[in-house]
Structures are given as C-alpha cells and as structure tokens.
Enzyme design. Structure first.
Site, PDB file in Angstrom:
ATOM      1  N   ARG A 224      15.826   1.470   1.890  1.00  0.00           N
ATOM      2  CA  ARG A 224      15.092   0.944   0.728  1.00  0.00           C
ATOM      3  C   ARG A 224      13.614   1.223   0.948  1.00  0.00           C
ATOM      4  O   ARG A 224      13.114   1.130   2.078  1.00  0.00           O
ATOM      5  CB  ARG A 224      15.294  -0.570   0.578  1.00  0.00           C
ATOM      6  CG  ARG A 224      16.668  -0.989   0.062  1.00  0.00           C
ATOM      7  CD  ARG A 224      16.918  -0.569  -1.395  1.00  0.00           C
ATOM      8  NE  ARG A 224      18.200  -1.037  -1.899  1.00  0.00           N
ATOM      9  CZ  ARG A 224      19.319  -0.323  -1.945  1.00  0.00           C
ATOM     10  NH1 ARG A 224      19.330   0.924  -1.512  1.00  0.00           N
ATOM     11  NH2 ARG A 224      20.424  -0.842  -2.448  1.00  0.00           N
ATOM     12  N   HIS A 272      16.586   9.144  -4.494  1.00  0.00           N
ATOM     13  CA  HIS A 272      17.621   8.135  -4.210  1.00  0.00           C
ATOM     14  C   HIS A 272      19.009   8.785  -4.331  1.00  0.00           C
ATOM     15  O   HIS A 272      19.887   8.304  -5.065  1.00  0.00           O
ATOM     16  CB  HIS A 272      17.492   6.942  -5.162  1.00  0.00           C
ATOM     17  CG  HIS A 272      18.085   5.683  -4.587  1.00  0.00           C
ATOM     18  ND1 HIS A 272      17.459   4.467  -4.625  1.00  0.00           N
ATOM     19  CD2 HIS A 272      19.252   5.461  -3.936  1.00  0.00           C
ATOM     20  CE1 HIS A 272      18.219   3.541  -4.049  1.00  0.00           C
ATOM     21  NE2 HIS A 272      19.323   4.130  -3.617  1.00  0.00           N
TER      22      HIS A 272
HETATM   23  N1  LIG Z   1      19.824   5.430  -0.465  1.00  0.00           N
HETATM   24  C1  LIG Z   1      21.032   5.133  -0.867  1.00  0.00           C
HETATM   25  O1  LIG Z   1      21.540   5.816  -1.729  1.00  0.00           O
HETATM   26  C2  LIG Z   1      21.771   3.971  -0.246  1.00  0.00           C
HETATM   27  C3  LIG Z   1      23.170   3.886  -0.427  1.00  0.00           C
HETATM   28  C4  LIG Z   1      23.858   2.856   0.198  1.00  0.00           C
HETATM   29  C5  LIG Z   1      23.184   1.920   0.965  1.00  0.00           C
HETATM   30  N2  LIG Z   1      21.830   2.022   1.109  1.00  0.00           N
HETATM   31  C6  LIG Z   1      21.113   1.038   1.952  1.00  0.00           C
HETATM   32  O2  LIG Z   1      21.698   1.006   3.240  1.00  0.00           O
HETATM   33  C7  LIG Z   1      21.699  -0.335   3.697  1.00  0.00           C
HETATM   34  C8  LIG Z   1      22.707  -0.514   4.814  1.00  0.00           C
HETATM   35  O3  LIG Z   1      24.016  -0.495   4.293  1.00  0.00           O
HETATM   36  P1  LIG Z   1      25.267  -0.919   5.203  1.00  0.00           P
HETATM   37  O4  LIG Z   1      26.445  -0.952   4.307  1.00  0.00           O
HETATM   38  O5  LIG Z   1      25.322  -0.094   6.448  1.00  0.00           O
HETATM   39  O6  LIG Z   1      24.816  -2.420   5.599  1.00  0.00           O
HETATM   40  P2  LIG Z   1      25.360  -3.348   6.784  1.00  0.00           P
HETATM   41  O7  LIG Z   1      26.761  -2.964   7.133  1.00  0.00           O
HETATM   42  O8  LIG Z   1      25.095  -4.752   6.368  1.00  0.00           O
HETATM   43  O9  LIG Z   1      24.447  -2.967   8.030  1.00  0.00           O
HETATM   44  C9  LIG Z   1      23.129  -3.431   8.159  1.00  0.00           C
HETATM   45  C10 LIG Z   1      22.660  -3.193   9.583  1.00  0.00           C
HETATM   46  O10 LIG Z   1      21.286  -3.582   9.681  1.00  0.00           O
HETATM   47  C11 LIG Z   1      21.150  -4.508  10.757  1.00  0.00           C
HETATM   48  N3  LIG Z   1      20.099  -5.496  10.471  1.00  0.00           N
HETATM   49  C12 LIG Z   1      19.922  -6.262   9.373  1.00  0.00           C
HETATM   50  N4  LIG Z   1      18.835  -7.046   9.500  1.00  0.00           N
HETATM   51  C13 LIG Z   1      18.319  -6.785  10.724  1.00  0.00           C
HETATM   52  C14 LIG Z   1      17.213  -7.286  11.440  1.00  0.00           C
HETATM   53  N5  LIG Z   1      16.403  -8.224  10.930  1.00  0.00           N
HETATM   54  N6  LIG Z   1      16.975  -6.789  12.679  1.00  0.00           N
HETATM   55  C15 LIG Z   1      17.791  -5.853  13.209  1.00  0.00           C
HETATM   56  N7  LIG Z   1      18.869  -5.338  12.581  1.00  0.00           N
HETATM   57  C16 LIG Z   1      19.124  -5.800  11.348  1.00  0.00           C
HETATM   58  C17 LIG Z   1      22.496  -5.210  10.856  1.00  0.00           C
HETATM   59  O11 LIG Z   1      22.614  -5.820  12.147  1.00  0.00           O
HETATM   60  P3  LIG Z   1      23.970  -6.594  12.560  1.00  0.00           P
HETATM   61  O12 LIG Z   1      25.013  -5.496  12.702  1.00  0.00           O
HETATM   62  O13 LIG Z   1      23.658  -7.221  13.850  1.00  0.00           O
HETATM   63  O14 LIG Z   1      24.272  -7.537  11.439  1.00  0.00           O
HETATM   64  C18 LIG Z   1      23.439  -4.028  10.625  1.00  0.00           C
HETATM   65  O15 LIG Z   1      23.593  -3.299  11.811  1.00  0.00           O
HETATM   66  C19 LIG Z   1      21.982  -1.144   2.429  1.00  0.00           C
HETATM   67  O16 LIG Z   1      21.517  -2.476   2.546  1.00  0.00           O
HETATM   68  C20 LIG Z   1      21.210  -0.380   1.377  1.00  0.00           C
HETATM   69  O17 LIG Z   1      19.916  -0.906   1.242  1.00  0.00           O
HETATM   70  C21 LIG Z   1      21.124   3.026   0.539  1.00  0.00           C
END
Ligand SMILES: NC(=O)c1ccc[n+]([C@@H]2O[C@H](COP(=O)([O-])OP(=O)(O)OC[C@H]3O[C@@H](n4cnc5c(N)ncnc54)[C@H](OP(=O)(O)O)[C@@H]3O)[C@@H](O)[C@H]2O)c1
Length: 309
Positions: A224, A272
């Site tokens: 993001r 994006h």
């Molecule tokens: N550009 C695009 O087209 C697109 C598409 C899809 C998603 N995204 C973005 O990608 C993000 C991730 O997606 P996901 O499905 O992989 O999410 P997810 O499974 O919830 O993974 C998030 C990761 O970030 C870590 N995290 C969160 N807060 C943290 C903090 N304060 N300090 C350290 N680590 C932290 C989490 O740690 P833990 O494992 O310990 O909980 C986890 O490893 C989404 O939220 C979205 O914003 C972008």
C-alpha cells in the site's frame, strides 16, 4: 440465504454478482443500491459506501473483496460481533511471485541500467552481480509474502523475512518484531514490501528505515502507498543511497500527473497491477467459507480488528 454485494465499479458489479451466484447457487445475491431495504445474511464489499450496512441487523459475516482491509475499515463502522473476513491468495500469490521475480531480476540482471543505456544508444556490458551479494528482504511474510519469499529463494537469492510473530519458512531467514527490524533492513539489498497498512505500519518506510538499507539498495512496494513516506524515499534516491524503486501502490491512486515519481529516473511505476483479484477464485473462496460458517465450522482469514489485518 441472502448475500448483499457492493463494489464501486459498475463494470465489475455484474461480474462479481454472476460469479457469486454461480459459486453459491443456493443464495440470492443482490447488488446494493441507495434505499435498498433488504436484510442480508452476508455482505461482500469492496470500497463500500458509508451507508451500505444501514438497516442490516442479522449479518453473520462480512467479506472483503480483496486481501487488504484498510479501505473498508476506513469507510464503514462494522456491526459489533460480526466477523470481517478477507481474501486469502485467491490467485494473487502467484501473480505477486511473478511480479516480484521480475522486479528483483530486473535490478539483479541490471536491466534497469541497460534500459537507460539504450536511451543513449550506449553498448556497455555491466559487471554481473552474485546472488550471494543480493539478499532480498520480504517485509511481511503472510499469505502472499511467504509465497513470494519461497519463489525468490528458489531462484537462488538469500531471502530474509520480517513479520510480527516469528515464522519458520524453509530457505528464508526469519526476523520478527520491531527489535529485529534494523537487522532485517541492514541485510536486505532489495526490500520487497508486502505488509498490510495498519496503525502500526503506516509510514514505516521513512528516512530512518530507508537509510538502514545497504547503500545501493532497492525498494519494491506492492503493498500500500501509505507504508512509504514519499519525500523520504525521494530523498534517499536523490542522495544516491538507494539505486532504484519499483512502486505499484501510492497514497493517491491514480498517481497524480504532477507527482515527482512519474518522471524520476530511478523510479519505475505500475498502476496497482501487481496482483489483480481473480473474481471466480475469490467467489469460490467466499462460497466455501459461507458454507463452512453455515455448518458452524471455523474459517480462516478473519481479520483481527485490534491489529487491523
Ligand atoms: N498491490 C496489489 O495489487 C495487492 C494485492 C493484494 C494484496 N496487497 C497488499 O498485500 C498485503 C499483504 O497481504 P497478505 O494476504 O499477505 O496479508 P497477511 O497474510 O495478513 O500477511 C501480512 C504480513 O505482515 C506482517 N505484519 C503485519 N503487521 C506487522 C507489523 N506491525 N510488524 C511486522 N509485521 C507485520 C504479518 O505478520 P504476522 O505473520 O506475524 O501476523 C504477516 O506476516 C495486503 O494487506 C494488501 O495491502 C496488494
């Protein structure tokens, strides 16, 4: 069973409605419209209008039609006790791995330098880099980040991962929490940002953290735009500390035409586009979770509202 659907795109709305109806033939799926008085069991929402849940009393769950929930949380107040469930992968992990493999290899194989050379008709071989000298840090090793970390490790890159809780991923050196952030950054020649945007992560890539990356490092942000302090990233690029940035997400989208990123020689922009929600896969995932909920079984992907992801 009744499913209320909202997406701001009138083009995508029929696609989502048809996909959900196909995946869940036992349900009645209706698109929200102003004034609609129709009590639903479930809501499936993307960038919802503030009043979309007005009048809803008996919702059993709300589905977010994407992986990141910060836009939904900003727009609507969730009814107390109703779980918010996000998309997990749904075809995005593979796309992320493709995009990030490309973005990392582009720097590693000096294709950014060759593109600049071509604009000057300059034929000059760049010294090849060694994988061992090009460790890649994946910031956020959740559903998508873990898949990406594995794909990069399979290409021979040393891979580091950083998350809130400690992870164990084969071939990935895992760091956890604020105490290990600097060590993680200091070891990441290319930093891939895959964190959710929460109260804890907003602006996390600022002057302090960007200057912890090794000199000549790269930033690739597919998570993001709000994770990056733009002026600090531009300053790190202009000071020569960072060699390049590949940015897919921005504070304001579409990125305004006057934004300095557009014309910066060290910045590559995509709109994006790193991972697009695959509507059929997403509808199938939502249908599967609704059926589990109806049977009283637990589902994954429930957002922890205190953490914000
Ligand atoms: N550009 C695009 O087209 C697109 C598409 C899809 C998603 N995204 C973005 O990608 C993000 C991730 O997606 P996901 O499905 O992989 O999410 P997810 O499974 O919830 O993974 C998030 C990761 O970030 C870590 N995290 C969160 N807060 C943290 C903090 N304060 N300090 C350290 N680590 C932290 C989490 O740690 P833990 O494992 O310990 O909980 C986890 O490893 C989404 O939220 C979205 O914003 C972008």
């Amino acid at each position: 069973m009744r499913v209320l659907l909202y997406t701001p795109s009138s083009k995508m709305l029929p696609e989502w409605r048809d996909a959900l109806a196909r995946a869940l033939p036992e349900a009645e799926v209706r698109a929200w419209e102003p004034g609609l008085a129709w009590r639903a069991d479930y809501a499936a929402l993307w960038y919802p209008a503030a009043e979309v849940l007005a009048g809803q009393r008996g919702l059993k769950a709300i589905f977010n039609l994407g992986a990141g929930v910060e836009a939904l949380l900003k727009r609507i107040a969730l009814p107390p006790g109703v779980p918010l469930i996000r998309l997990e992968d749904a075809g995005m992990a593979r796309q992320m791995a493709e995009y990030l493999t490309w973005a990392v290899l582009r720097y590693f194989r000096r294709l950014d330098v060759y593109a600049a050379q071509q604009s000057r008709a300059e034929w000059k071989l760049q010294r090849p880099l060694r994988h061992a000298d090009f460790p890649v840090g994946v910031m956020g090793v959740g559903v998508l980040g873990t898949h990406v970390a594995r794909a990069l490790a399979a290409l021979g890159f040393p891979v580091l991962g950083w998350s809130r809780g400690r992870k164990q991923i084969d071939g990935v050196r895992c760091f956890a929490g604020p105490a290990e952030l600097d060590a993680f950054l200091g070891g990441s020649r290319a930093l891939v940002c895959m964190l959710p945007h929460t109260a804890d992560t907003g602006g996390i890539l600022d002057r302090r953290t960007l200057f912890k990356l090794p000199a000549g490092g790269y930033v690739i942000n597919v998570a993001r735009g709000g994770l990056v302090v733009d002026d600090d990233l531009l300053a790190a690029l202009d000071a020569g500390h960072l060699a390049g940035a590949t940015l897919d997400v921005f504070h304001e989208e579409p990125l305004p035409a006057a934004h300095p990123y557009w014309r910066h020689p060290k910045v590559l922009i995509t709109p994006h586009a790193s991972a697009i929600t695959h509507i059929d896969a997403a509808a199938a995932q939502i249908a599967g979770k609704i059926r589990r909920l109806e049977r009283g079984e637990p589902v994954t992907g429930v957002v922890d509202l205190a953490r914000g992801y």
